[in-house]
Design an enzyme around this catalytic site. Sequence first.
Site, mmCIF file in Angstrom:
data_model
loop_
_atom_site.group_PDB
_atom_site.id
_atom_site.type_symbol
_atom_site.label_atom_id
_atom_site.label_comp_id
_atom_site.label_asym_id
_atom_site.label_seq_id
_atom_site.Cartn_x
_atom_site.Cartn_y
_atom_site.Cartn_z
ATOM 1 N N LYS A 153 55.894 46.987 39.081
ATOM 2 C CA LYS A 153 55.141 48.191 38.719
ATOM 3 C C LYS A 153 56.108 49.360 38.542
ATOM 4 O O LYS A 153 57.103 49.458 39.251
ATOM 5 C CB LYS A 153 54.173 48.559 39.853
ATOM 6 C CG LYS A 153 52.942 47.676 39.973
ATOM 7 C CD LYS A 153 52.034 48.191 41.077
ATOM 8 C CE LYS A 153 50.838 47.296 41.316
ATOM 9 N NZ LYS A 153 49.897 47.244 40.189
ATOM 10 N N ARG B 203 44.065 38.043 42.791
ATOM 11 C CA ARG B 203 43.134 36.967 42.455
ATOM 12 C C ARG B 203 43.684 35.613 42.869
ATOM 13 O O ARG B 203 42.927 34.680 43.142
ATOM 14 C CB ARG B 203 42.788 37.020 40.959
ATOM 15 C CG ARG B 203 43.965 36.831 40.046
ATOM 16 C CD ARG B 203 43.687 37.261 38.610
ATOM 17 N NE ARG B 203 43.639 38.718 38.463
ATOM 18 C CZ ARG B 203 43.359 39.344 37.312
ATOM 19 N NH1 ARG B 203 43.101 38.654 36.219
ATOM 20 N NH2 ARG B 203 43.337 40.665 37.266
HETATM 21 N N1 BES Z 1 46.449 45.988 43.128
HETATM 22 C C1 BES Z 1 46.392 45.997 41.721
HETATM 23 C C2 BES Z 1 45.146 46.670 41.177
HETATM 24 C C3 BES Z 1 45.055 48.143 41.351
HETATM 25 C C4 BES Z 1 45.959 48.999 40.775
HETATM 26 C C5 BES Z 1 43.979 48.640 42.040
HETATM 27 C C6 BES Z 1 45.820 50.338 40.926
HETATM 28 C C7 BES Z 1 43.829 49.977 42.198
HETATM 29 C C8 BES Z 1 44.765 50.834 41.635
HETATM 30 C C9 BES Z 1 46.390 44.583 41.184
HETATM 31 O O1 BES Z 1 47.102 43.659 41.909
HETATM 32 C C10 BES Z 1 47.006 44.681 39.834
HETATM 33 O O2 BES Z 1 48.157 45.014 39.759
HETATM 34 N N2 BES Z 1 46.218 44.391 38.803
HETATM 35 C C11 BES Z 1 46.676 44.479 37.490
HETATM 36 C C12 BES Z 1 46.131 43.289 36.739
HETATM 37 C C13 BES Z 1 46.759 43.077 35.401
HETATM 38 C C14 BES Z 1 48.189 42.650 35.553
HETATM 39 C C15 BES Z 1 45.947 42.036 34.672
HETATM 40 C C16 BES Z 1 46.142 45.772 36.884
HETATM 41 O O3 BES Z 1 45.023 46.166 37.170
HETATM 42 O O4 BES Z 1 46.891 46.405 36.147
HETATM 43 MN MN MN Z 2 49.178 43.613 41.418
#
Ligand code: BES
Ligand code: MN
Length: 459
Positions: free
Chosen positions: A236, A310
């Site tokens: 990230k 997930r």
């Molecule tokens: N923990 C994050 C989701 C998240 C991000 C929740 C910011 C609340 C605030 C999750 O693990 C994630 O990174 N999801 C990705 C999925 C994507 C790679 C398909 C997302 O939401 O960008």
């Molecule tokens: Mn994530």
Amino acid sequence: MPVTLLTSKEASSLPVYTVAADGLDACNAPKQAITWARANGFSGAAGTVLIVPGEAGAVAGAFLGLGTSDAANPLCAGALARHLPEGDWHFAEAPKEAELAVLGLMLGAYSFTRYGKKPRNTLRFAAPEGVDAARVERLAGGSFLARDLINTPAGDMGPDALEVATRELASEHGATLTVTAGEDLLKENLPMIHAVGRAAEVAPRLLDLRWGRDDAPKVTLVGKGVCFDTGGLDLKPAAGMLLMKKDMGGAANVLGLASMLMAAKIDIRLRVLIPAVENAVAGNAFRPGDVLTSRKGLTVEIGNTDAEGRLVLADAMALADEEEPELLIDMATLTGAARVALGPDVPPFYTDDEALAAALAQASQAVADPLWRMPLWKPYLSRLDSKIADINNVSLDGFAGSPIAGLFLGRFVEKAKSWAHFDIYGWNPADKPHAPVGGEAQGIRAIERMLAERYGGAS
Ligand code: BES
Ligand code: MN
Ligand code: ZN
């Protein structure tokens, strides 16, 4: 807790006068207090508080604004916890939704003090007649547990500390806790929990808490316990990583919920499953393009290591599903897309069980704990097709990110009689009277209400 609820009023107790927007005319406060309120431009806006002076500089009481009826949120009584001087207080006249007002007061009194910040003023507040003080305390206690766990930084709330917190909750209520950690995850066939968590210094683990009589209806809660989410090798950017201590918000919320349910002695066989991991970067991290074999046997191609929640949930939910629970609930800070859709304050939930959806919507309204149903749109399942495995963990574009994450999880649920998935944010980004900025309990008071209505107990 900074607010102690009393069942009867102390002689020295000071009155709080509640006022609807522009409702000073209808307010039963003494004339001079109303004159004071007018002089100060107090209009009864939601969550405003005005202290009323007495003789010789003493405090004589306070006004609380409840706002207009359509925007009225009784939880705005939380403002009292920020503004009232220490001492004994009561409502001069009980507001309409008195129990929610008292709950709001309790919730508003929260502060996170682990690193030295001062707690709020201590208040003693007489609960109006008909308010179940014990219930309010259970609900506030569960919410505070969730907030504390989320607010604690990953350095002090890794998978090991989350285990300790779960153990403490278990022993408080006579529940049992089984933990499968490190290489044992492979032995016990929980390979995706291992794969996501293996690059971290602190070993990944599955926490399995059980409580209640064996022959009661089986209700299983699964919470995403990603103690920190760097994104993995699909790292990230800084802004996206900053808040990722909250990525165990699902775990924190199911623990808060479990605490409410156990304290109320709801007659269920409760099971709480928490895959507790850190999604870290190291030479042994799982990679984009890897294929993982899940507990269920489905092979999963990793399109993105940042869609890790997930994966750990899938193994935990497959395990939960094996004993055919009557109800399976999972909570997770699963997608940024849920926030784009509904913002931080309204968590979407997903279920194919119409009766459950209706009961949740009704409970959400009744306890002022926002939730909104979104669809498990089956045609979107094909968006997760993989060329080399049974399923990919992401779709190629960003469309319907939250529903598609829900559909992914659904592939691992078969035998549970009913299932609901909550894609929560777990964080309150803007100060509210009942909720300071920081970790937040979302949806669990609504779920508690729904379960209490279904299965009975003290609640
Ligand atoms: N923990 C994050 C989701 C998240 C991000 C929740 C910011 C609340 C605030 C999750 O693990 C994630 O990174 N999801 C990705 C999925 C994507 C790679 C398909 C997302 O939401 O960008
Ligand atoms: Mn994530
Ligand atoms: Zn995550």
